[in-house]
Each structure stands twice: as structure tokens, then as C-alpha cells.
Design a protein around this motif. Sequence first.
Motif, short mmCIF file in Angstrom:
data_model
loop_
_atom_site.label_atom_id
_atom_site.label_comp_id
_atom_site.label_asym_id
_atom_site.label_seq_id
_atom_site.Cartn_x
_atom_site.Cartn_y
_atom_site.Cartn_z
N LEU A 49 0.82 -1.21 0.00
CA LEU A 49 0.00 0.00 0.00
C LEU A 49 0.85 1.26 0.00
O LEU A 49 0.48 2.27 -0.59
N ARG A 50 2.00 1.22 0.67
CA ARG A 50 2.89 2.39 0.70
C ARG A 50 3.43 2.73 -0.69
O ARG A 50 3.80 3.86 -0.96
N SER A 51 3.46 1.74 -1.57
CA SER A 51 3.97 1.97 -2.92
C SER A 51 2.91 2.57 -3.85
O SER A 51 3.20 2.87 -5.00
N LYS A 52 1.70 2.75 -3.34
CA LYS A 52 0.59 3.26 -4.15
C LYS A 52 0.23 4.69 -3.72
O LYS A 52 0.43 5.07 -2.57
N PRO A 53 -0.31 5.47 -4.65
CA PRO A 53 -0.68 6.87 -4.33
C PRO A 53 -2.04 6.95 -3.63
O PRO A 53 -3.00 7.53 -4.17
N ILE A 54 -2.15 6.36 -2.45
CA ILE A 54 -3.41 6.38 -1.71
C ILE A 54 -3.16 6.79 -0.26
O ILE A 54 -2.05 6.66 0.24
N VAL A 55 -4.21 7.26 0.37
CA VAL A 55 -4.14 7.64 1.78
C VAL A 55 -4.73 6.49 2.59
O VAL A 55 -5.84 6.04 2.31
N PHE A 56 -3.97 6.02 3.58
CA PHE A 56 -4.50 4.99 4.47
C PHE A 56 -3.90 5.15 5.86
O PHE A 56 -2.87 5.78 6.03
N LYS A 57 -4.60 4.60 6.83
CA LYS A 57 -4.13 4.63 8.21
C LYS A 57 -4.02 3.18 8.68
O LYS A 57 -4.91 2.38 8.43
#
Length: 120
Positions: A40-48
Motif C-alpha cells: 500500500l505504501r507503494s501506491k498513491p493512496i491515503v490509508f491509516k
Amino acid sequence: MKKFLREDAVSYHHRLATVKRECKMLSISTAMEKLTWLFLRSKPIVFKYQQPFNNYCADFYFPNKNLILEVDGASHRNPTRKEKDRNRDNFFAFAGIKTIRLDNVSLTALENFYLEHLSK
């Protein structure tokens, strides 16, 4: 009336602090959670990660999509655990948050999840 509101607020903050503490205890990630986090860190998305919600702690929360991803290991196959997971999913659904559970996470499963739910 003010006293009631103040006590209620104190109770809420105490419960929130307890859940945050439990989330930190749970943050000793499994290999599947680490793989998911790296992906997920490699993708342009916001997550917690390990986001507290009331009495629950979500593995991955996507605020822009109002979506939770739960990475389930072998312990989630237990019937008692499945019932707890159902209750948790119902709580999130009532709050308007969709929950998706991935079992035995692989890069293919993560890519499919990303393409289907997050890349739009």
C-alpha cells in the motif's frame, strides 16, 4: 446537564485512549500485514494503519473511500473468532464503513484489491 456531558466526554476519551493502547499492542505486525503495508505504501493512496474506532482497531483504513481492509490469518478461521469478526463488520457497516477481509494475502490478491477498490 453540564456535569453529565463532562463525565460522558471523560468516559469517551478514556475508552479512546484504551483502544489506542490496544492498537499499539496489536501493532506487532504479522508477515501478511507487513506485506500489505509495503504494498500500500507503494501506491498513491491515503490509508491509516491500526486505526482505532470505538472499541475496535482496524488493520488498514482508507478515509477517502470509507473502507477498511482486514488482513486475516489462521486465527480468524475459528468459529468464535468468525462471530466476533461478523459483529465487528456489522458495527462498521452501521457506521457506513465497508469492510473487506483478505485471507492468505498474496501480491496477486493485494493487486486485485487495489484495482477493484482503490484505484478508481
